[in-house]
Design an enzyme around this catalytic site. Structure first.
Site, PDB file in Angstrom:
ATOM      1  N   GLN A  40       0.825  -1.380   0.006  1.00  8.15           N
ATOM      2  CA  GLN A  40       0.073   0.358  -0.311  1.00  8.15           C
ATOM      3  C   GLN A  40       1.087   1.426  -0.172  1.00  8.15           C
ATOM      4  OE1 GLN A  40      -3.187   0.195  -0.142  1.00  8.15           O
ATOM      5  NE2 GLN A  40      -3.349  -2.271  -0.230  1.00  8.15           N
ATOM      6  N   LYS A  72      -1.801  -2.946  -7.455  1.00  6.44           N
ATOM      7  CA  LYS A  72      -1.730  -1.294  -6.302  1.00  6.44           C
ATOM      8  C   LYS A  72      -1.337  -0.057  -6.995  1.00  6.44           C
ATOM      9  CE  LYS A  72      -2.479  -5.215  -3.089  1.00  6.44           C
ATOM     10  NZ  LYS A  72      -3.783  -5.186  -2.957  1.00  6.44           N
ATOM     11  N   CYS A 128      -7.946 -10.116   4.622  1.00 10.30           N
ATOM     12  CA  CYS A 128      -6.439 -10.678   5.144  1.00 10.30           C
ATOM     13  C   CYS A 128      -5.475 -10.025   6.100  1.00 10.30           C
ATOM     14  CB  CYS A 128      -5.602 -10.767   3.522  1.00 10.30           C
ATOM     15  SG  CYS A 128      -6.567 -11.679   1.905  1.00 10.30           S
TER      16      CYS A 128
END
Length: 422
Positions: A213, A236, A375
């Site tokens: 992230q 991502k 997750c």
């Protein structure tokens, strides 16, 4: 969707990003798609797809092997992608950048090479309670294998990493490795890596960062951070699936044995012994994802046109707007820190309605979110919940899409006959 809401003017550059992503123009169930599942996967601009198509149409050949024109052209494009990634994260040299399948493979590579070699019985691995399973399960397995111990860092009351807890647990003198996310994929918490890395190094530990992230939302300077390893994924951050990155300091990569044996990663092979190529090639056995690397490089070029600083500021605008709008939904609880302490992720629950039911209704209203434990089961257990609804932003999202989210949440409350118990 009310595109005429009274929020501030949206810079045209961000509107253009949405126009560059054909999928975002779709309708689902007869309604305009509102895509708020970017922490799971971002959409690719056409410029990224076109860069990969150019490779497959014009110079599709294997790298590092042939001496013909197409192979040399493909090798140049692949290695230029490595240079571009190295520049993007401010790595000292392109050889510090290993191409992998994704962040998960990157972390497993560290666990099964560096950790197998250097972790010993009674050594401790320090990790946070908010880690993604990809930065937790590999360490469970290695700890069992070598007899090491996992020690967890907890959070402050407002959802931030507790630096005092880190200092306290480092006093054991047995912590060999700290492995931690740069930004939580559930509550968006941004970890102060400068302080964590310094604490680790001052106490003789190396620091591994799950940047799946962080690299996508915050920008990264691995040299400035002095981090030992940093892992992230292309999908991502506007790139394709199947391509990830592991950055490692040269001294660690030199010491680590290979993980994936076969073609490309060798210097020489005899009948009974082989020697290895230098990093990064030592860790890239077999034919790599050439098109994926080229696509990731194109995604980096696209992000650079905006700058990661501008992206973070834009996400802060969306976060603040979404926080205020979510407060209007009765029974809704947001988890984690305030907007200025997190990246573009918000997880929440609504009293009396299961997150999966919320997600199902939102989907029917054209709003794509994620529901579940994301997750990160240990973090949800720590928060006292089994699952949550997660919305996550990227640079093509706009405020009117948050309005659509709120409208859809109100539909969910009506559908499930919400009754407050407070």
């Amino acid at each position: 969707m009310n595109k005429g809401s009274n929020y501030k003017f949206i810079p045209r550059e961000f509107k253009l990003v949405a126009e560059d992503c054909p999928l975002l123009q779709r309708q689902v169930y007869g309604k305009p798609l509102v895509y708020l599942d970017n922490a799971a996967m971002t959409q690719m601009p056409k410029q990224v797809v076109e860069a990969m198509v150019k490779f497959y149409y014009n110079f599709n050949a294997n790298v590092h092997r042939g001496i013909h024109y197409l192979s040399e052209e493909a090798t140049d494009a692949y290695e230029n992608a490595r240079k571009n990634v190295a520049s993007f994260i401010n790595a000292p040299h392109p050889s510090n950048v290993i191409f992998t399948k994704n962040s998960t493979e990157s972390i497993n590579l560290i666990a099964y090479t560096w950790a197998r070699k250097f972790l010993a019985p009674r050594d401790e691995v320090l990790l946070s309670i908010m880690e993604h399973h990809s930065n937790l399960v590999p360490w469970q397995q290695i700890a069992k294998e070598v007899g090491a111990k996992l020690v967890y860092i907890y959070l402050t009351n407002d959802g931030l990493v507790d630096l005092e807890d880190i200092e306290k647990k480092l006093k054991s003198g047995r912590v060999k490795l700290i492995t931690i996310t740069h930004m939580s994929n559930v509550i968006g918490t941004i970890v102060p890596l400068e302080e964590v890395v310094k604490l680790g190094h001052d106490n003789g530990a190396i620091v591994v960062v799950d940047g799946a992230q962080g690299a996508a939302h915050l920008g990264v300077d691995v040299k400035g951070l002095d981090v030992d390893f940093y892992a992230f994924s292309g999908y991502k951050m506007l790139g394709p699936t199947g391509i990830g990155v592991l950055y490692g300091k040269a001294k660690h990569l030199d010491e680590m044995p290979p993980f994936n044996f076969g073609g490309s990663m060798i210097r020489s092979v005899g009948l009974y012994e082989s020697t290895w190529a230098e990093p990064a090639q030592k860790f890239e056995g077999g034919t790599p994802n050439i098109g994926g690397a080229i696509g990731l490089s194109a995604a980096i070029d696209y992000l650079r046109a905006f700058s990661m600083e501008k992206l973070h500021r834009r996400e802060q605008e969306l976060l603040h707007y979404c926080f205020e709008r979510l407060k209007t939904v009765p029974g809704l609880r947001i988890y984690g820190p305030p907007p200025d302490k997190r990246g573009g992720i918000i997880s929440f629950s609504i009293e009396g309605i299961h997150p999966h039911d919320i997600s199902t209704i939102l989907d029917r209203e054209g709003v794509a979110v994620r529901a579940g434990h994301h997750c990160a089961e240990p973090l949800h257990d720590y928060l006292g919940i089994s699952s949550s609804v997660r919305v996550s932003f990227y640079l093509y999202n706009q405020e009117y899409e948050i309005d659509a989210l709120i409208d859809a949440l109100m539909v969910a409350r009506r559908v499930f006959g919400y009754v407050s118990t407070t």
